[in-house]
Design a protein around this motif. Structure first.
Motif, short mmCIF file in Angstrom:
data_model
loop_
_atom_site.label_atom_id
_atom_site.label_comp_id
_atom_site.label_asym_id
_atom_site.label_seq_id
_atom_site.Cartn_x
_atom_site.Cartn_y
_atom_site.Cartn_z
N ALA A 1 -2.68 5.66 -11.00
CA ALA A 1 -2.06 5.07 -9.80
C ALA A 1 -2.10 6.07 -8.65
O ALA A 1 -1.94 7.27 -8.86
CB ALA A 1 -0.61 4.70 -10.10
N PRO A 2 -2.36 5.60 -7.43
CA PRO A 2 -2.34 6.50 -6.27
C PRO A 2 -0.97 7.16 -6.10
O PRO A 2 0.06 6.54 -6.34
CB PRO A 2 -2.65 5.57 -5.09
N ALA A 3 -0.99 8.41 -5.68
CA ALA A 3 0.24 9.17 -5.49
C ALA A 3 0.75 9.05 -4.06
O ALA A 3 -0.03 8.95 -3.12
CB ALA A 3 0.00 10.65 -5.81
N VAL A 4 2.05 9.05 -3.91
CA VAL A 4 2.68 9.01 -2.59
C VAL A 4 2.38 10.33 -1.87
O VAL A 4 2.32 11.39 -2.49
CB VAL A 4 4.20 8.81 -2.73
N ARG A 5 2.15 10.24 -0.56
CA ARG A 5 1.88 11.36 0.33
C ARG A 5 0.58 12.09 0.04
O ARG A 5 0.40 13.23 0.43
CB ARG A 5 3.07 12.33 0.37
N GLU A 6 -0.36 11.44 -0.64
CA GLU A 6 -1.71 11.97 -0.84
C GLU A 6 -2.69 11.14 -0.02
O GLU A 6 -2.49 9.93 0.15
CB GLU A 6 -2.11 11.91 -2.32
N TRP A 7 -3.74 11.77 0.49
CA TRP A 7 -4.75 11.05 1.26
C TRP A 7 -5.77 10.40 0.34
O TRP A 7 -6.17 10.99 -0.67
CB TRP A 7 -5.48 12.01 2.22
N TYR A 8 -6.19 9.20 0.72
CA TYR A 8 -7.23 8.45 0.01
C TYR A 8 -8.17 7.87 1.05
O TYR A 8 -7.86 7.80 2.23
CB TYR A 8 -6.62 7.33 -0.85
N GLU A 9 -9.32 7.42 0.57
CA GLU A 9 -10.28 6.75 1.44
C GLU A 9 -10.41 5.31 0.99
O GLU A 9 -10.47 5.03 -0.21
CB GLU A 9 -11.63 7.46 1.34
N ILE A 10 -10.42 4.41 1.96
CA ILE A 10 -10.57 2.98 1.70
C ILE A 10 -11.73 2.50 2.58
O ILE A 10 -11.83 2.90 3.73
CB ILE A 10 -9.24 2.23 1.99
N ALA A 11 -12.63 1.70 2.00
CA ALA A 11 -13.81 1.29 2.76
C ALA A 11 -14.31 -0.07 2.30
O ALA A 11 -14.09 -0.48 1.16
CB ALA A 11 -14.92 2.34 2.62
N ILE A 12 -15.00 -0.73 3.23
CA ILE A 12 -15.66 -2.00 2.95
C ILE A 12 -17.10 -1.85 3.44
O ILE A 12 -17.32 -1.51 4.60
CB ILE A 12 -14.98 -3.17 3.69
#
Length: 126
Positions: free
Chosen positions: A62-73
């Protein structure tokens, strides 16, 4: 395609954050790619003022709170791939047939405290 970095700053039960795309007008048909708390991604469509889930997948871990992620289409015109993951290395999590409408609008969506950055509209892989 569309790409952004995203950070969920705090969570609550049932949080949502992500991208709207293929927006014809604000009150009309559109689609969205969401991170749904605590650990799902979902592609949905709105037609006649009703949202429906087109496809969803579980994320592990599961994604962690206050961490950066990338989302793309990203679309090549025949299929559309939805990416989510670590910055610089997102993985394709959902692939659906069909392309994007290049003349339609896009937007950001969140129902929790969320930061978006480095938003890019382009024609290349993330």
């Amino acid at each position: 395609g569309l790409r952004a970095r995203i950070r969920i700053n705090q969570t609550q039960q049932g949080f949502e954050a992500g991208l709207h795309f293929d927006v014809k007008d604000a009150a009309g048909d559109q689609r969205r790619f969401l991170l749904r708390g605590p650990a799902r991604v979902e592609v949905g469509s709105r037609k006649s003022e009703r949202w429906a889930v087109d496809h969803d997948e579980e994320l592990a871990p599961a994604p962690a709170v206050r961490e950066w992620y990338e989302i793309a289409i990203v679309s090549d015109g025949t299929e559309t791939v939805f990416y989510f993951g670590a910055p610089g290395a997102p993985a394709g999590v959902i692939t659906l047939p069909g392309g994007l409408d290049g003349k339609a609008g896009f937007g950001l969506w969140a129902n929790v405290d969320t930061t978006f950055s480095e938003i890019q509209v382009r024609d290349a892989k993330p």
